[in-house]
Design an enzyme around this catalytic site. Structure first.
Site, PDB file in Angstrom:
ATOM      1  N   HIS A   1     -14.545 -16.266  -5.195  1.00 33.72           N
ATOM      2  CA  HIS A   1     -15.891 -16.845  -5.227  1.00 33.72           C
ATOM      3  C   HIS A   1     -16.560 -16.420  -6.534  1.00 33.72           C
ATOM      4  CE1 HIS A   1     -15.802 -18.114  -0.976  1.00 33.72           C
ATOM      5  NE2 HIS A   1     -15.078 -17.020  -0.800  1.00 33.72           N
ATOM      6  N   LEU A   2     -16.814 -17.395  -7.403  1.00 35.15           N
ATOM      7  CA  LEU A   2     -17.449 -17.100  -8.690  1.00 35.15           C
ATOM      8  C   LEU A   2     -18.946 -17.386  -8.680  1.00 35.15           C
ATOM      9  CD1 LEU A   2     -14.732 -18.376 -11.210  1.00 35.15           C
ATOM     10  CD2 LEU A   2     -15.157 -16.047 -10.395  1.00 35.15           C
ATOM     11  N   ARG A   3     -19.439 -18.034  -7.633  1.00 37.15           N
ATOM     12  CA  ARG A   3     -20.866 -18.232  -7.357  1.00 37.15           C
ATOM     13  C   ARG A   3     -21.595 -19.178  -8.305  1.00 37.15           C
ATOM     14  NH1 ARG A   3     -20.003 -16.708  -2.365  1.00 37.15           N
ATOM     15  NH2 ARG A   3     -20.088 -14.477  -1.942  1.00 37.15           N
TER      16      ARG A   3
ATOM     17  N   HIS B   1     -10.519 -22.390   6.494  1.00 37.46           N
ATOM     18  CA  HIS B   1     -11.216 -21.188   6.960  1.00 37.46           C
ATOM     19  C   HIS B   1     -11.222 -21.277   8.485  1.00 37.46           C
ATOM     20  CE1 HIS B   1     -14.680 -18.221   6.866  1.00 37.46           C
ATOM     21  NE2 HIS B   1     -14.797 -18.719   8.085  1.00 37.46           N
TER      22      HIS B   1
ATOM     23  N   HIS C   1      -7.323 -16.249   4.434  1.00 42.08           N
ATOM     24  CA  HIS C   1      -7.595 -14.897   4.954  1.00 42.08           C
ATOM     25  C   HIS C   1      -7.208 -14.690   6.425  1.00 42.08           C
ATOM     26  CE1 HIS C   1     -11.143 -17.103   6.134  1.00 42.08           C
ATOM     27  NE2 HIS C   1     -11.780 -16.940   4.981  1.00 42.08           N
TER      28      HIS C   1
ATOM     29  N   ASN D   1     -16.100 -11.716   6.548  1.00 44.49           N
ATOM     30  CA  ASN D   1     -15.662 -12.858   7.344  1.00 44.49           C
ATOM     31  C   ASN D   1     -14.294 -13.310   6.849  1.00 44.49           C
ATOM     32  OD1 ASN D   1     -15.250 -15.340   8.575  1.00 44.49           O
ATOM     33  ND2 ASN D   1     -17.230 -16.184   8.032  1.00 44.49           N
TER      34      ASN D   1
ATOM     35  N   ASP E   1     -10.260 -13.089  -1.764  1.00 43.51           N
ATOM     36  CA  ASP E   1     -11.531 -13.501  -1.156  1.00 43.51           C
ATOM     37  C   ASP E   1     -12.673 -12.717  -1.794  1.00 43.51           C
ATOM     38  OD1 ASP E   1     -13.398 -14.793   0.373  1.00 43.51           O
ATOM     39  OD2 ASP E   1     -12.913 -13.779   2.251  1.00 43.51           O
TER      40      ASP E   1
ATOM     41  N   HIS F   1     -22.013 -10.131  -3.921  1.00 40.92           N
ATOM     42  CA  HIS F   1     -23.389 -10.305  -3.446  1.00 40.92           C
ATOM     43  C   HIS F   1     -24.306  -9.364  -4.210  1.00 40.92           C
ATOM     44  CE1 HIS F   1     -22.399 -12.866  -0.035  1.00 40.92           C
ATOM     45  NE2 HIS F   1     -21.469 -12.017   0.339  1.00 40.92           N
TER      46      HIS F   1
END
EC number: 3.5.2.3
Length: 428
Positions: A58-60, A177, A230, A276, A303, A307
């Site tokens: 996740h690179l956001r 997912h 995952h 998660n 994953d 944050h």
């Protein structure tokens, strides 16, 4: 200087060899190679691997640049030995159109610390109701081949079937997912003894397993490819093992944190352990390690979920789910799989470079360390032991569950097509 001689490295953990890089390519692999005109990297005792590939990052960016950007995320990737990452679609706006995936792709090209391959959303807005522009994203400059609503499950069986049918036309894959939403309403951690004692909402294993069972059957029916993100339970392992025994085209990944951590950590109520899918039991952890070793689970994927401080440094119920993982992934795999005798370094290369590159069709990555191949390489000091200090992370976020924990191994050098992105543990 375009020539680099890596001297005396244990290629895939084997006998010491010299590796000569000339420009973007491995020119020669052998012993006692000439260092004339080359910059020499003394690598005695270190392990040389093909550059790592992460199928789940996740690179956001766009939208949550306070957590991570393509620049900071790819710098973290290079620090962890990765030369390619696949960027998940849960950005703002969602990567559900050709325009957004092309934006992420071009940002990766501009920054140059590793290759960035966008993952396209399966459904518009990750809402699970209408298929996104899968064909347009595939035909775009980004050439998307992997599609996922990660963070949310494609829980509608009809939508999932249609997605599998659509990507089959161009050899794509749907990465699921696996989380049945109605079984996880209000869930805060793994359902079991610990959740009962702590009074936290339980997240049952069957919420994952039921979706995996449905989707492997759909993939078989359609004749398409499905990838399980995952995977976290012993039951999920058995379903995937059964599906592979039937010849169903399914692949699966496990995260480093699910190979090491258990739900016992949640007793601290420290939100750094909130993730998660949730951390599971010791029995699950052992089953995941064995499945990764025997090939039931195909790959390790981080994953990586950054944050900002305020989203994790709060009470458990309000905290965001997720952990950063790019800069510690290889160390955790060494601790759980190599140092325990479950995998060789050649096996690590297969699961963290070769197979993820194959699943995601990352051209030029996951290739053998041999003459004529692209010089995408990672050099690891496997004898190193040190405590994790997130203050030194290249990632913009610090939400690691390993702060202060001693882990083995340290990536000292990373090369992307012959260009050093990490030298002596420092980004170039």
């Amino acid at each position: 200087m375009s020539k680099i001689l890596i001297r005396g490295a244990k290629v895939l953990g084997g006998e010491p060899q010299d590796v000569l890089i000339d420009g973007e390519t491995i020119a020669e692999v052998g012993t006692a190679l000439s260092d004339e005109g080359a910059q020499v990297v003394e690598a005695a005792g270190k392990v040389l691997l093909p550059g790592l590939v992460d199928l789940h990052t996740h690179l956001r960016e766009p939208g949550r640049e306070d957590s991570e950007t393509v620049l900071t995320g790819t710098r973290a990737a290079a620090s962890g030995g990765f030369t390619a990452v696949f960027a998940m679609a849960n950005t703002f706006p969602v990567a559900d159109t050709a325009g957004v995936v092309e934006q992420v792709y071009r940002l990766g090209q501009e920054h140059g610390y590793c290759d960035v391959q966008p993952i396209g959303a399966v459904t518009v807005g990750l809402e699970g109701r209408k298929l996104a522009e899968l064909g347009a994203m595939h035909e775009s400059a980004a050439g998307v081949t992997v599609f996922s609503d990660d963070g949310k499950c494609v829980d509608d069986a009809v939508i999932m079937r249609r997605a599998l049918e659509y990507v089959k036309a161009f050899g794509g894959v749907v990465a699921q997912h696996a989380q049945e939403p109605r079984l996880t309403e209000g869930a805060q951690m793994n359902e079991g003894v610990v959740s009962a004692e702590l009074g936290l909402g339980g997240w049952p294993a069957v919420a994952e397993e039921s979706i995996i069972a449905r989707d492997v059957l759909l993939a078989e029916h359609v004749g398409s490819r499905v990838h399980i993100c995952h995977l976290s339970t012993a039951g999920s392992v058995e379903i995937v093992r059964w599906a592979k025994s039937r010849g169903i085209d399914v692949t699966a990944e496990v995260t480093p944190h699910h190979l090491l951590l258990t739900d016992e950590m949640v007793r601290t109520y420290n939100p750094v352990y909130k993730v998660n899918p949730p951390l599971r039991t010791e029995r699950d952890v052992m089953a995941l390690r064995e499945a990764l070793a025997d090939g039931t689970i195909d790959i390790v994927a981080t994953d990586h979920a950054p944050h900002p401080h305020e989203d994790k440094d709060c009470e458990w119920a309000a905290a965001a789910m997720g952990m950063v993982g790019l800069e510690t992934a290889l160390s955790v795999v060494q601790a759980t799989m190599v140092d325990t005798g479950l995998l060789t370094w050649a096996g690590v290369a297969e699961r963290m470079s070769v197979k993820p590159a194959q699943i995601g069709q990352a051209g030029g990555h996951g290739r053998p360390v041999s003459a004529g191949e692209p010089a995408n390489l990672t050099l690891v000091d496997t004898e190193y032991r040190g405590s994790v200090d997130p203050a030194g992370f290249a990632s913009r976020s610090r939400n690691t569950p390993y702060e202060g924990r001693e882990l083995p191994g340290r990536v000292t050098h990373t090369w992307l097509r012959g260009k050093a992105t990490l030298v002596d543990g420092k980004l170039t």
